[in-house]
Design a protein around this motif. Sequence first.
Motif, PDB file in Angstrom:
ATOM      1  N   THR A  17       0.836  -1.196   0.000  1.00 15.09           N
ATOM      2  CA  THR A  17       0.000   0.000   0.000  1.00 15.09           C
ATOM      3  C   THR A  17       0.874   1.250   0.000  1.00 15.09           C
ATOM      4  O   THR A  17       1.856   1.320   0.738  1.00 15.09           O
ATOM      5  N   ARG A  76      -4.987   6.384  -1.989  1.00 15.11           N
ATOM      6  CA  ARG A  76      -4.272   5.131  -1.726  1.00 15.11           C
ATOM      7  C   ARG A  76      -4.161   4.285  -2.983  1.00 15.11           C
ATOM      8  O   ARG A  76      -5.044   4.292  -3.825  1.00 15.11           O
ATOM      9  N   GLN A  80      -3.336   0.155  -3.602  1.00 11.17           N
ATOM     10  CA  GLN A  80      -3.138  -1.130  -2.940  1.00 11.17           C
ATOM     11  C   GLN A  80      -2.807  -2.183  -3.984  1.00 11.17           C
ATOM     12  O   GLN A  80      -3.450  -2.246  -5.041  1.00 11.17           O
TER      13      GLN A  80
END
Length: 181
Positions: free
Chosen positions: A39, A55, A57
């Motif tokens: 991440t 973000r 991931q």
Amino acid sequence: MKFFLNIQHKTLYVLLSLIIISCSKEDPEPINEEELITTVQLTFKAPGITDQIVRWQEGSNNSDAISLAANTQYEVGIIFLDESDPSDIEDITEEVKEEADEHQVFYEFSQLNIGLEQSSSDTLDSNQNPVYINSLWNTSEVGSGTVRVYLIHEPVTKSSSTRDGFAGETDVAVDFLITIE
């Protein structure tokens, strides 16, 4: 004849010694395994504007898009996480800070004019070079494009304007779409 036998024995001893020495075990090279980074998270802060967190991931098809205001300075913080075990999330950013001489964060902007500066809260290496864990981004005109974020391990230099110029290994590279309104 004894002379030749004596030489043959000595030669045999020397050869056996060389073979034994060459077959001895050497000290193994230490293995420096790279950390698993699953991440990457960026946090954007500017006065009078709601904080924004984006973000990426591992395993997801898309990262979050970044939306910024034109002609604004943002303080940008980045963190690197290993979330492969949800019950034991590891903040890799702490290791990057501790090993500042061995790491560099690099931001590569495409189709956008964003100025990048060192933040006063950034981590510095032993030569006082910024690592860019905390940086300042200065937006200008309205537009859209991308930023590729790199975490570089063992860069050869810390002052390049291109990824190739840093050399070293890429621990992670992530693309984020950016819209400046």
